[in-house]
Design a protein around this motif. Sequence first.
Motif, PDB file in Angstrom:
ATOM      1  N   THR A 632       0.827  -1.196   0.000  1.00  0.00           N
ATOM      2  CA  THR A 632       0.000   0.000   0.000  1.00  0.00           C
ATOM      3  C   THR A 632       0.860   1.244   0.000  1.00  0.00           C
ATOM      4  O   THR A 632       0.595   2.217  -0.707  1.00  0.00           O
ATOM      5  CB  THR A 632      -0.933  -0.020   1.228  1.00  0.00           C
ATOM      6  OG1 THR A 632      -1.531  -1.297   1.315  1.00  0.00           O
ATOM      7  CG2 THR A 632      -2.004   1.033   1.119  1.00  0.00           C
ATOM      8  N   LEU A 635       2.237   1.940  -3.422  1.00  0.00           N
ATOM      9  CA  LEU A 635       1.202   2.477  -4.312  1.00  0.00           C
ATOM     10  C   LEU A 635       0.896   3.927  -3.979  1.00  0.00           C
ATOM     11  O   LEU A 635       0.760   4.775  -4.861  1.00  0.00           O
ATOM     12  CB  LEU A 635      -0.064   1.616  -4.205  1.00  0.00           C
ATOM     13  CG  LEU A 635       0.066   0.216  -4.799  1.00  0.00           C
ATOM     14  CD1 LEU A 635      -1.117  -0.645  -4.422  1.00  0.00           C
ATOM     15  CD2 LEU A 635       0.193   0.313  -6.312  1.00  0.00           C
ATOM     16  N   VAL A 636       0.793   4.220  -2.681  1.00  0.00           N
ATOM     17  CA  VAL A 636       0.478   5.587  -2.273  1.00  0.00           C
ATOM     18  C   VAL A 636       1.587   6.530  -2.703  1.00  0.00           C
ATOM     19  O   VAL A 636       1.337   7.620  -3.232  1.00  0.00           O
ATOM     20  CB  VAL A 636       0.251   5.649  -0.744  1.00  0.00           C
ATOM     21  CG1 VAL A 636       0.231   7.089  -0.272  1.00  0.00           C
ATOM     22  CG2 VAL A 636      -1.047   4.951  -0.379  1.00  0.00           C
ATOM     23  N   THR A 638       3.660   6.202  -5.174  1.00  0.00           N
ATOM     24  CA  THR A 638       3.600   6.366  -6.628  1.00  0.00           C
ATOM     25  C   THR A 638       2.525   7.386  -6.996  1.00  0.00           C
ATOM     26  O   THR A 638       2.748   8.307  -7.787  1.00  0.00           O
ATOM     27  CB  THR A 638       3.277   5.008  -7.275  1.00  0.00           C
ATOM     28  OG1 THR A 638       4.164   4.044  -6.728  1.00  0.00           O
ATOM     29  CG2 THR A 638       3.427   5.071  -8.771  1.00  0.00           C
ATOM     30  N   LEU A 639       1.365   7.212  -6.395  1.00  0.00           N
ATOM     31  CA  LEU A 639       0.269   8.128  -6.698  1.00  0.00           C
ATOM     32  C   LEU A 639       0.610   9.557  -6.297  1.00  0.00           C
ATOM     33  O   LEU A 639       0.255  10.509  -6.987  1.00  0.00           O
ATOM     34  CB  LEU A 639      -0.984   7.673  -5.958  1.00  0.00           C
ATOM     35  CG  LEU A 639      -1.845   6.689  -6.739  1.00  0.00           C
ATOM     36  CD1 LEU A 639      -2.908   6.108  -5.854  1.00  0.00           C
ATOM     37  CD2 LEU A 639      -2.483   7.401  -7.935  1.00  0.00           C
TER      38      LEU A 639
ATOM     39  N   PHE B  36      -8.102  -2.252  -0.747  1.00  0.00           N
ATOM     40  CA  PHE B  36      -7.451  -0.955  -0.691  1.00  0.00           C
ATOM     41  C   PHE B  36      -6.293  -0.886  -1.693  1.00  0.00           C
ATOM     42  O   PHE B  36      -6.231   0.005  -2.546  1.00  0.00           O
ATOM     43  CB  PHE B  36      -6.956  -0.700   0.729  1.00  0.00           C
ATOM     44  CG  PHE B  36      -6.692   0.734   1.010  1.00  0.00           C
ATOM     45  CD1 PHE B  36      -7.728   1.561   1.434  1.00  0.00           C
ATOM     46  CD2 PHE B  36      -5.438   1.288   0.847  1.00  0.00           C
ATOM     47  CE1 PHE B  36      -7.502   2.892   1.675  1.00  0.00           C
ATOM     48  CE2 PHE B  36      -5.211   2.624   1.090  1.00  0.00           C
ATOM     49  CZ  PHE B  36      -6.243   3.427   1.510  1.00  0.00           C
ATOM     50  N   ALA B  37      -5.406  -1.904  -1.602  1.00  0.00           N
ATOM     51  CA  ALA B  37      -4.268  -1.929  -2.520  1.00  0.00           C
ATOM     52  C   ALA B  37      -4.751  -2.076  -3.954  1.00  0.00           C
ATOM     53  O   ALA B  37      -4.256  -1.402  -4.873  1.00  0.00           O
ATOM     54  CB  ALA B  37      -3.334  -3.075  -2.135  1.00  0.00           C
ATOM     55  N   LEU B  40      -6.079   1.204  -5.336  1.00  0.00           N
ATOM     56  CA  LEU B  40      -4.991   2.141  -5.648  1.00  0.00           C
ATOM     57  C   LEU B  40      -4.327   1.768  -6.970  1.00  0.00           C
ATOM     58  O   LEU B  40      -4.047   2.629  -7.812  1.00  0.00           O
ATOM     59  CB  LEU B  40      -3.957   2.143  -4.524  1.00  0.00           C
ATOM     60  CG  LEU B  40      -4.359   2.854  -3.230  1.00  0.00           C
ATOM     61  CD1 LEU B  40      -3.265   2.693  -2.185  1.00  0.00           C
ATOM     62  CD2 LEU B  40      -4.587   4.337  -3.495  1.00  0.00           C
ATOM     63  N   LEU B  41      -4.100   0.459  -7.138  1.00  0.00           N
ATOM     64  CA  LEU B  41      -3.419   0.003  -8.358  1.00  0.00           C
ATOM     65  C   LEU B  41      -4.289   0.306  -9.580  1.00  0.00           C
ATOM     66  O   LEU B  41      -3.782   0.754 -10.620  1.00  0.00           O
ATOM     67  CB  LEU B  41      -3.146  -1.494  -8.255  1.00  0.00           C
ATOM     68  CG  LEU B  41      -2.183  -2.022  -9.318  1.00  0.00           C
ATOM     69  CD1 LEU B  41      -0.832  -1.355  -9.175  1.00  0.00           C
ATOM     70  CD2 LEU B  41      -2.049  -3.529  -9.216  1.00  0.00           C
ATOM     71  N   ILE B  44      -3.904   3.729 -10.597  1.00  0.00           N
ATOM     72  CA  ILE B  44      -2.620   3.999 -11.250  1.00  0.00           C
ATOM     73  C   ILE B  44      -2.709   3.671 -12.739  1.00  0.00           C
ATOM     74  O   ILE B  44      -2.151   4.381 -13.595  1.00  0.00           O
ATOM     75  CB  ILE B  44      -1.485   3.210 -10.559  1.00  0.00           C
ATOM     76  CG1 ILE B  44      -1.213   3.858  -9.195  1.00  0.00           C
ATOM     77  CG2 ILE B  44      -0.220   3.209 -11.397  1.00  0.00           C
ATOM     78  CD1 ILE B  44      -0.180   3.155  -8.368  1.00  0.00           C
ATOM     79  N   THR B 125      -9.533   8.168  -6.032  1.00  0.00           N
ATOM     80  CA  THR B 125      -8.254   8.530  -6.619  1.00  0.00           C
ATOM     81  C   THR B 125      -8.420   8.985  -8.063  1.00  0.00           C
ATOM     82  O   THR B 125      -7.825   9.983  -8.493  1.00  0.00           O
ATOM     83  CB  THR B 125      -7.275   7.341  -6.533  1.00  0.00           C
ATOM     84  OG1 THR B 125      -7.564   6.601  -5.364  1.00  0.00           O
ATOM     85  CG2 THR B 125      -5.863   7.809  -6.488  1.00  0.00           C
TER      86      THR B 125
END
Lengths: 750, 135
Positions: A632, A635-636, A638-639, B36-37, B40-41, B44, B125
């Motif tokens: 996580t 990813l955070v 990167t964002l 959650f992960a 986010l991915l 992206i 996001t």
Amino acid sequence: MAVTRASGAAAPVPPWVRAVPLIPLALFIAFAARIASVASGAVWTFSAPWAPSLGLALTFRLDGLALLFALLITGVGVLITAFATSYLAGDPRLGRFQLFLLLFMGSMLGVTTADNAILLFIFWELTSISSFLLIGFDHQRKEARDAALEALLVTSGGGLALLAGLVMLGRAGGSFEISEIASVSGHPLYMPIVVTVALGCFTKSAQTPFHFWLPSAMEAPTPVSAYLHSATMVKAGVYLLARLAPALGGTATWTLLLGITGGVTMLTGSFLALRARDLKRILAYSTVAALGMLVLLLGVGTREAAVAAVLFLLAHALYKASLFLMAGTIEYDAGSRNVDELGGLGRAMPLAAVVTGVGALGLAGFGPILAFIAKETMLGSLLAAPTGAIAVTALLLASAMLTAVAVTIGWRLFWGESLRAPSGGAIRESKSLIAAPLLLAIASVAFAIVPAWAAAIVAPAASSVTGVWAALELHLWHGPGMPLLLSAGSLLGGLAIHFGLRRFDLAAATEGFVSRGPQRWYGWSITALVDGSARFSRLLQSGYLRSYVKIILVTVIALVASTMVKSGIAPTRQDWDEVRFHEVVIALVIMMAALVAVRSESRLGAVAALGVVGYGVALMFITFSAPDLAMTQFLVETLMVILFVQVIYHLPRFVRISPARTRAIDACISIAVGAIMTVFVIIAANESVPNDAARFFAEASYREAYGRNMVNVILVDFRALDTAGEITVLAIAAVGVYALLKIRGEAPGT
Amino acid sequence: MRSLILETATRFLAPLLILFSLFLLSRGHHESGGGFAGGLLASIAFALHLFASDPKAGREVLPVDPHVLIGAGLLVAFVSGAIPLFGGLPLFTGLWIPPASGTTPHYGSPLLFDIGVYLVVAGITVLILHTTAEE
């Protein structure tokens, strides 16, 4: 004029609004049907569970006192809603007005019939809220809004004290059902209970020094003043004192507190009534005086005093509501409420003259009306009381002043001359408005002629106050005696005051004294409150992210460091030995990157360096076998970089704006946070406390939730409610971000 | 400034990333991953597309408004928590469909909840990415 009359273009009021008086009428009939059974000692109760775990139940109890109030609330309610239908005829807001009135009526019925103390409190606050809505009904005027707020602040401030008092009373008495609470006068909490409960009741019932909100509340439309601020709501405090008299009364504290407050209020109210010129304000101050009398009588504690209190309560509600409605009628017809501008209205308004005259007799407490019986009983009970002499003197003084007021209202307005320019134009009497006050006046007289009717309602109510059942007989004519003599004396005194004041400007002479009163204290405290909150908010809510972060970090340092110092934990040699080489390397990389981020001359460099910090932390997570966290975090990070790149051209120039001193302080704070957290983590990582939670999750996550990834099982199953809360917060935050970006984008000229 | 290489690579990479994010979501209960992960991915992947093309095209590649994703996610998450209420069980009790074989069930209300989390996170996001890109 409190209510602006509607213009012709106003939307018509739906016809069902005219039927609103039928609701209180139906209730009134239902309550009236119970008079006989309650008079024979029966008590109607209703109970339903509400929140049993909190000791809360919806318990209602209709005994003598509750029935008296219920009859007053619904009976006067019928007349008030009917009056309002004519008074606000054609006004598009009539429906809303009636709704507020009904809201109030329901709350007030709740106050007087609830047996559970907490339930009672809830209804109590509801009456404050509906009173706020009704006083501020004409919300376009600042005076109305201010008066509404003033009444709300004073009464709900007292309400807070009352809540504390009721909770303590429930604890001390062993029950939250008021009917089950025996006397708590020997309990160590007795003193705080009496003081807090009395504070609640005194603010609600406008006792000195809280009396000032009541005259201000006259900004309300006249039906409201008649209903809430004379007949019912302001008596809620008196009601509660009467209701709690068996539990709290019978002590010297009670008698002194109620006696002195009531006596002072009585004198203050009648004096202020004497110098007021606005008809509604005069009536408001005389109501304050009447409320003082009631509190004084409840303090005495004898059965005669209780009877007198209940009797006067009934009599006062009848004559004062009628007088208020007449004040509204006079204003409606003659166009003024100033007693100096009014005079000689009797020829144009003969019926109004009669009805107002009956009301004024009530104010003076003389003649063939219920108020006369009440006054005789009052004087009799005070004469018989142990320290009655002072109370009797005060009562006579107040009574004389009120008589002078009564002469002004009942005689001079109609048959005397106007003191200033007479109001011009032909005055026509509104017959539809007079119906309601006329009925009240008739009731006032009927009760006096057939006192047995009054006795049937008053006797059970007085028994609820004293806690002892006893029969009661009332007579209009007591025969010559001390009370009658004193009554005649106060009447003569009143006449003397009235004629004396024709040549003496009381208002001007006492202006300096009165303007220093509690109204001014209220203004000061409100100003201080607003200024104080503003200052406090400015301190905490600077609007700069950096100061919020600073406050948070300093708090963390203070809490963690003080706890570590207090409990004397420090990392041992062994703790330091546990730190592995690659951890030190990662930590050094993170520190270097942080330093680069701080020193960087370009924003992109700083962002990239921060990214390295984030990846370093993620690596650290991996070494401590927390792959979920690490993933996580990656990813955070990167964002974050992506987002930075997107907005980088819109950001202001990258310059140092803080002076060197601030930067030095910031550096100290940062280093301190880092150092303390490092030490803290090193200690915590090696602490081998038996961790039941970890073992539970390790065992239960597969057995009970069929998942081998403990972190995820906790997130979506064991603590799903927390996660649900978190995603809700995230969603709200996203909407906020979206709105901020959109508003900025769409704002013209920016 | 458009890069042909990035654009071409994105055409293959973005679907793979979405697929991988779904994989993360589905394995979350036993291995590293989760809603959650995964969410986010997925976002992206959209960010990548956004860089490769322009904001308008970046927005059009997602057939629904991100607001809808957020709302739908919240709805799914709370519905999954509310289902047990109908059986008289406490809020957010995990309910599972009995497996055809073996003893470990795979489909249940916690998975539904995780899908809700995935949708909310991805929606938020993407919403922020798109809004900042339009500036």
